[in-house]
Design a protein around this motif. Structure first.
Motif, short mmCIF file in Angstrom:
data_model
loop_
_atom_site.label_atom_id
_atom_site.label_comp_id
_atom_site.label_asym_id
_atom_site.label_seq_id
_atom_site.Cartn_x
_atom_site.Cartn_y
_atom_site.Cartn_z
N LYS A 112 -9.66 3.82 0.60
CA LYS A 112 -8.23 4.16 0.47
C LYS A 112 -8.04 5.44 -0.34
O LYS A 112 -7.00 6.08 -0.27
CB LYS A 112 -7.46 3.00 -0.18
CG LYS A 112 -7.43 1.74 0.67
CD LYS A 112 -6.82 0.56 -0.09
CE LYS A 112 -6.97 -0.73 0.69
NZ LYS A 112 -6.54 -1.92 -0.06
N ARG A 132 -6.65 10.55 4.19
CA ARG A 132 -6.20 9.21 4.54
C ARG A 132 -4.76 9.26 5.00
O ARG A 132 -3.90 9.88 4.37
CB ARG A 132 -6.35 8.27 3.33
CG ARG A 132 -7.76 7.85 3.02
CD ARG A 132 -8.54 7.28 4.21
NE ARG A 132 -7.76 6.44 5.11
CZ ARG A 132 -7.52 5.14 4.89
NH1 ARG A 132 -8.02 4.53 3.84
NH2 ARG A 132 -6.78 4.46 5.75
N ASP A 141 -6.89 -4.26 -6.47
CA ASP A 141 -6.66 -3.38 -7.61
C ASP A 141 -6.54 -4.13 -8.92
O ASP A 141 -6.91 -3.62 -9.97
CB ASP A 141 -5.42 -2.52 -7.34
CG ASP A 141 -5.72 -1.46 -6.31
OD1 ASP A 141 -6.48 -0.55 -6.63
OD2 ASP A 141 -5.23 -1.57 -5.18
N TYR A 183 4.21 -4.05 -8.82
CA TYR A 183 3.45 -3.32 -7.80
C TYR A 183 3.41 -3.98 -6.43
O TYR A 183 3.05 -3.33 -5.44
CB TYR A 183 2.01 -3.09 -8.28
CG TYR A 183 1.94 -2.36 -9.58
CD1 TYR A 183 2.52 -1.10 -9.71
CD2 TYR A 183 1.33 -2.93 -10.70
CE1 TYR A 183 2.47 -0.42 -10.92
CE2 TYR A 183 1.28 -2.26 -11.91
CZ TYR A 183 1.85 -1.00 -12.02
OH TYR A 183 1.82 -0.34 -13.20
N GLN A 184 3.69 -5.25 -6.36
CA GLN A 184 3.60 -5.91 -5.05
C GLN A 184 4.99 -5.99 -4.41
O GLN A 184 6.00 -5.72 -5.05
CB GLN A 184 2.98 -7.30 -5.20
CG GLN A 184 1.48 -7.27 -5.48
CD GLN A 184 0.65 -6.84 -4.27
OE1 GLN A 184 1.11 -6.86 -3.14
NE2 GLN A 184 -0.59 -6.43 -4.53
N ASP A 236 -5.21 -1.00 6.00
CA ASP A 236 -5.25 -1.21 4.54
C ASP A 236 -4.25 -2.30 4.21
O ASP A 236 -3.12 -2.28 4.72
CB ASP A 236 -4.83 0.08 3.82
CG ASP A 236 -5.78 1.23 4.08
OD1 ASP A 236 -6.98 0.96 4.33
OD2 ASP A 236 -5.34 2.39 4.05
N ILE A 237 -4.64 -3.25 3.35
CA ILE A 237 -3.78 -4.40 3.14
C ILE A 237 -3.46 -4.65 1.67
O ILE A 237 -4.33 -5.05 0.89
CB ILE A 237 -4.41 -5.68 3.76
CG1 ILE A 237 -4.66 -5.47 5.26
CG2 ILE A 237 -3.50 -6.88 3.55
CD1 ILE A 237 -5.42 -6.59 5.93
N GLU A 238 -2.24 -4.39 1.29
CA GLU A 238 -1.60 -4.92 0.09
C GLU A 238 -2.37 -4.76 -1.21
O GLU A 238 -2.37 -5.67 -2.06
CB GLU A 238 -1.26 -6.40 0.31
CG GLU A 238 -0.20 -6.63 1.37
CD GLU A 238 1.14 -5.99 1.02
OE1 GLU A 238 1.29 -4.81 1.39
OE2 GLU A 238 1.98 -6.64 0.41
N CYS A 239 -3.04 -3.62 -1.40
CA CYS A 239 -3.79 -3.38 -2.64
C CYS A 239 -4.79 -4.49 -2.90
O CYS A 239 -5.16 -4.76 -4.05
CB CYS A 239 -2.84 -3.22 -3.84
SG CYS A 239 -1.73 -1.84 -3.62
N GLU A 240 -5.21 -5.15 -1.85
CA GLU A 240 -6.18 -6.24 -1.97
C GLU A 240 -7.44 -5.93 -1.20
O GLU A 240 -8.55 -6.17 -1.68
CB GLU A 240 -5.58 -7.53 -1.39
CG GLU A 240 -4.65 -8.24 -2.32
CD GLU A 240 -4.33 -9.63 -1.82
OE1 GLU A 240 -4.64 -9.94 -0.67
OE2 GLU A 240 -3.77 -10.41 -2.62
N ALA A 241 -7.30 -5.46 0.03
CA ALA A 241 -8.47 -5.29 0.88
C ALA A 241 -8.04 -4.55 2.13
O ALA A 241 -7.13 -3.71 2.09
CB ALA A 241 -9.07 -6.64 1.23
N GLU A 281 0.85 -1.20 0.00
CA GLU A 281 0.00 0.00 0.00
C GLU A 281 0.88 1.25 0.00
O GLU A 281 0.62 2.20 -0.75
CB GLU A 281 -0.91 0.02 1.24
CG GLU A 281 -1.95 -1.09 1.29
CD GLU A 281 -3.11 -0.90 0.33
OE1 GLU A 281 -3.10 0.04 -0.48
OE2 GLU A 281 -4.03 -1.73 0.39
N SER A 316 -11.65 -0.44 -1.23
CA SER A 316 -10.69 0.27 -2.08
C SER A 316 -11.01 1.76 -2.11
O SER A 316 -10.12 2.60 -1.98
CB SER A 316 -10.72 -0.31 -3.49
OG SER A 316 -10.02 0.52 -4.38
#
Lengths: 423, 555
Positions: free
Chosen positions: B194, A282, B151, B522-523, B334-339, A134, B191
């Motif tokens: 965020k 945020r 994402d 991206y990860q 917020d977790i890892e562009c996942e949830a 993130e 999302s």
């Protein structure tokens, strides 16, 4: 497993970032970081202890079974055993808890002091937090609080902040970096296009004043002061304004750096500031930890017992008390009569003590005196496959093995002790 | 070894058996047909007059994964007050609202549950969920992977990519995370939060992607259907807890356009805005919609009074509700562009108007949905209440005078606004067996669980009938798990390890090219490392059981 060659990509178990892009050159037992190293990983891989070591009972070489029997005997004779260090992976911690539950032990991790600064904040107020990917994709402002972060997490900036690729940041629009506190070397905060970070120095012990003032300013509450923690009000107003304007700001700290009395209150104050910022924009916290598997030990401990470290199973059920069950306090006051010291990710020696001691550690570990039982164990993620929690708690990674090893894992050594204990 | 359970009153709705006296035989962990007359039986349990059902299945209970562990660590008070001593057989533990894993398994089994499913697994956190469930003894387990706020998927939808690609991605996630179903939580909303959006209704565009929750639900429901995954898309709809959200929930049901959909903790999504307090029950409208849409199933998420802790992937809702935290502490991540996840401790009070009405709304849904095959008994543990309140909830459903006695103790304005006092329906034992055994097994695709026919796994529960159904369901006489007697009289007598249930629909591995590049760019971990292997799942969690998927052609 081949005895020579190159392994790529490899995940590194030696700090909480668990970077998984290393290239490792293998030459028999010797592992060398060939690419994507950092001072921690290069040193740790180069300094891997030898593997031919045998267990010892009072200094004499013994088989694993004999050592396990001696350790079990020692534990059976103890009225208040203490399991400390706890530098081990998930499988190791699962066995630690099984054995500790049987013998009614107290449990403490070598990094519990810093771990608890974050745990206590969670228990008192809570926080809004985020994870590495993130930050990588969203952050437009990175606020480093306390120290420099990079000395404990050398690749944090390279892997998480200064990325060419980010989902939500235009190319070249690097995040802004602000250091608040005592950063000996803020140079990692210089962006790839040469923009230096904004440094707001203040003594760590005064951070709580500065953060408190920022909370007032962010919330728009009147503040009748010319400075806070030595930081002039104009600078604080400018910083508060920058924090408020962040689209996705991240406050990063390593609780290990916040090493002063009641630092958990500073962490809590910072988390409250983050929550306040989320009224309008945020913003998230990112507490970095994970050295010597402190997160890993705590997470497994929490799900199996229900409570965080430090705890006691002596009454037959888990009791959490971060003050009473500190290993150093118990040893100093003679409240423990057996010590099981576990340090498999580094060769951190047990504390000096006369209490009968079982050590499960790297073969290179040099205890202050010869323990009653010493069982050399392999490095998780190097000598055997391992699961470790990453610094952001979001990810559990599977690592290794990287070489053939004859050393048992902590889990295997403890299973042997458990078998002997139950026999 | 052949075991005979003799002359029990059997409730096996899968085979239409409603309280008939029958013998059941167990061999090697399975239920078998009656042997030839005179064949030797090794062990006989005389069950004259006792009630026999399959092991109960909880299809929505937060028992594993990061958010639950955060809740545990956050609430030492929950654990100080509830300690579970070690015995010669069982491990010690603690906790009421967020119990430790060992305690969770023991308590479930003592109540006759033999399988539990974690409904909100953030894919990147799946290892942790499996680890925690692996340390939850005896019960079988499995999980639903959360999509719809990641994402990668939102980009596919935004770019108008082919449904087949979405199907491949969904299937890839099921393989990589070793899950049995797909869940969507506040579609797009986690999302959106965020990006600092604070609410997102079904047809509202996401601030960055422009995608609407309706598009997300449709894409995922279709993917799950076309892949042939037995469990329909498990939907935590938009606007959880918001007064007036009944409109969103009804629109979500309509958005499925006939595709199978499972709406979870629907109690929290059945609110109107009538009355002085602008908060009212819309349970009647929801039940009516469920009755009219055979493609829709629901679980209730009943609330019970007392202290609990809410654990949810819905950071948008959890942040909105954080002001109600009791005690006053909460977290969101917020977790890892996942949830994401949010943990907010909560105390439901019977004298509080909103809480009392929430209680009544849950019961109204249970009692107004006609088909017990399509409504499931859950408290959304621990969000509505800890799972240990199930026997009490069963009594509320089976005993209208008890229900009315309880209603009389609540906030009078809530009682006045609720229809629950006027509803006569009482669930029968047969209907309880449907909603807690046969139906969840069917909807999850567990063909050998939830029933007592030959070939089924011998997960069997024996109760002594008692007019106080709470007492009856709290402590069954016998609980068999895969043929092994694991609990007797509400106490654990043997500890076994459960299995991990999952599906692995077929898909085109070509998707990995795009995924690998996404991970690399991206990860912060590589694609291969994200995947959980078979050996790994065995070590972490238990023996994998893969359930078949009958793939359907893309429309």
């Amino acid at each position: 497993m081949s005895s020579t060659g190159v392994l790529d990509p490899v995940a590194c178990p030696f700090c909480g970032l668990l970077c998984d892009d290393l290239r490792i050159a293998v030459d028999e037992d010797r592992l060398t970081v060939a690419a994507h190293g950092c001072p921690i990983s290069v040193g740790a891989f180069a300094g891997l202890p030898p593997q031919e070591a045998a267990p010892r009972i009072a200094g004499r070489a013994a088989s694993l079974e004999e050592a396990a029997v001696a350790a079990a005997h020692l534990l059976k004779g103890a009225r208040q055993p203490l399991f400390a260090g706890l530098g081990t992976d998930v499988a190791g911690m699962r066995r630690v808890l099984e054995l500790a539950d049987r013998c009614g032990a107290v449990l403490d991790h070598m990094n519990a002091e810093s771990l608890l600064r974050n745990v206590r904040t969670l228990q008192e107020a809570g926080l809004m937090s985020t994870s590495l990917s993130e930050v990588k994709n969203r952050a437009d402002l990175v606020l480093i609080v306390g120290g420099d972060v990079a000395s404990r997490y050398p690749r944090f900036f390279e892997r998480v902040v200064w990325n060419e690729d980010a989902l939500f940041r235009p190319e070249g629009a690097w995040p802004e970096v602000v250091y608040l506190g005592e950063a000996a070397d803020p140079s990692p905060g210089t962006s790839p296009d040469g923009r230096p970070p904004w440094v707001v120095p203040c003594p760590r012990g005064k951070l709580i004043e500065v953060i408190g003032a920022l909370r007032c300013l962010v919330a728009g509450r009147p503040l009748d002061a010319r400075e806070a923690g030595g930081v002039p009000m104009e600078k604080l107003e400018a910083l508060a304004d920058r924090l408020r304007r962040a689209r996705y700001g991240v406050a990063v700290w390593s609780a290990t750096d916040l090493d002063f009395p009641h630092a958990e209150l500073t962490v809590q104050s910072l988390c409250d500031l983050v929550k306040e910022l989320n009224r309008e924009t945020r913003f998230c916290g990112l507490p970095l930890a994970g050295s010597d598997a402190d997160f890993t030990a705590n997470e497994v401990h929490v799900w199996q017992t229900g409570v965080a470290l430090r705890s006691s199973l002596a009454a037959g059920y888990p009791e959490y008390d971060p003050y009473h069950y500190a290993a150093a306090r118990l040893l100093a006051r003679g409240e423990a009569d057996a010590l099981v010291w576990i340090s498999s990710l580094s060769d951190r020696p047990p504390p000096e003590t006369d209490v009968p001691t079982v050590v499960l550690g790297g073969a290179g570990l040099l205890p202050p005196r010869e323990p009653e039982v010493f069982i050399p164990v392999g490095r998780p993620g190097v000598d055997h496959a391992a699961h470790l929690f990453r610094a952001d708690k979001a990810v559990v990674m599977r690592l290794g093995p990287l070489r053939a090893s004859v050393l048992p894992s902590v889990a295997q050594a403890l299973s042997a002790i458990l078998d002997a204990y139950c026999a | 070894m052949l075991i005979q359970l003799a002359r029990g009153k059997v409730y096996d709705p899968t085979h239409g058996v409603d309280g008939e006296v029958r013998d059941i035989y167990i061999r090697d962990g399975r239920i078998v047909s009656a042997p030839e007359p005179g064949a030797p039986v090794d062990q006989i349990y005389n069950l004259d007059g006792k009630i026999v059902m399959a092991g109960a299945i909880d299809l929505h209970t937060h028992i594993g994964g990061g958010k639950v562990n955060i809740a545990r660590a956050m609430l030492p008070e929950d654990h100080r007050d509830k300690r579970h001593p070690r015995t010669a057989l069982t491990r010690s533990g603690s906790g009421h609202a967020a119990p430790s894993t060992w305690s969770t398994g023991y308590r479930y089994v003592e109540m006759g549950y033999t399988a539990c499913f974690e409904p909100a697994i953030v894919p990147v956190n799946a290892r942790q969920a499996h680890l925690e469930m692996g340390d939850t003894p005896i019960v079988d387990h499995g999980g639903y992977a959360m999509l719809g706020n990641d994402d990668f998927l939102l980009r596919l939808i935004q770019e108008g990519r082919d449904q087949r690609l979405i199907n491949d991605y969904v299937a890839w996630i099921l393989h990589a995370t070793q899950c049995i179903g797909i869940k969507v939580v506040n579609p797009g909303g986690i999302s959106a939060f965020k990006f600092n959006q604070r609410s997102l209704d079904l047809d509202e565009p996401h601030a960055h992607y422009g995608v609407t929750p309706r598009q997300v639900v449709q894409a995922l429901a279709r993917a799950v259907y076309e892949l042939g995954v037995p469990h329909p898309l498990h939907v935590h709809a938009s606007n959880l807890g918001v007064p007036g959200n009944v409109e969103t929930t009804l629109a979500t049901i309509a958005s499925a356009e006939g595709l199978p959909l499972h709406l979870t903790h629907v109690q929290f999504h059945s609110y109107g805005t009538e009355g002085d307090r602008k908060f009212s029950s819309a349970a009647g409208r929801i039940a009516e919609a469920v009755n009219a849409h055979p493609n829709v199933t629901v679980d209730v998420g009943q609330i019970m009074f007392g202290q609990t802790v809410t654990c949810s992937g819905d950071t948008m809702a959890q942040h909105r509700n954080s002001g109600h935290a009791h005690p006053k502490k909460w977290m969101a991540m917020d977790i890892e562009c996942e949830a994401g996840c949010g943990v907010v401790p909560f105390r439901y009070r019977d004298k509080n108007f909103v809480n009392a009405l929430q209680w009544a709304i849950g019961l109204e849904i249970f009692l107004l949905v006609k088909d017990p095959w399509r409504v499931f008994l859950t408290t959304d543990h621990p969000n509505g209440a800890p799972f240990t309140s199930y026997p009490h909830l069963i009594r509320l459903l089976m005993d209208r005078s008890f229900r009315r006695d309880m209603l009389a103790t609540l906030h009078p304005d809530a009682v006045a606004m609720s229809a629950v006092g006027a509803i006569e329906r009482e669930y029968s034992l047969y209907e309880i067996a449907i909603m807690t055994r046969a139906a969840p097994a069917r909807i999850l695709g567990l063909s050998d669980r939830g029933h007592l026919g030959p070939g089924a796994a011998a997960d069997i529960v024996v109760y002594t009938e008692h007019p106080d159904r709470e007492r009856m369901f709290a402590a069954p006489d016998y609980v068999f798990k895969d043929g092994a007697l694991v609990a007797q009289g509400g106490r654990i007598v043997q500890v076994t390890r459960g299995r991990v249930h999952m599906v692995r629909p077929a898909f085109d591995r070509g998707i990995e090219k795009e995924l690998e590049s996404y991970f690399d760019r991206y990860q912060t971990l590589g694609m291969e490392r994200f995947k959980i292997g078979d050996e790994e799942i065995r070590e972490l969690s238990g023996e994998p059981v893969v359930h078949p998927c009958a793939g359907r052609a893309s429309a």
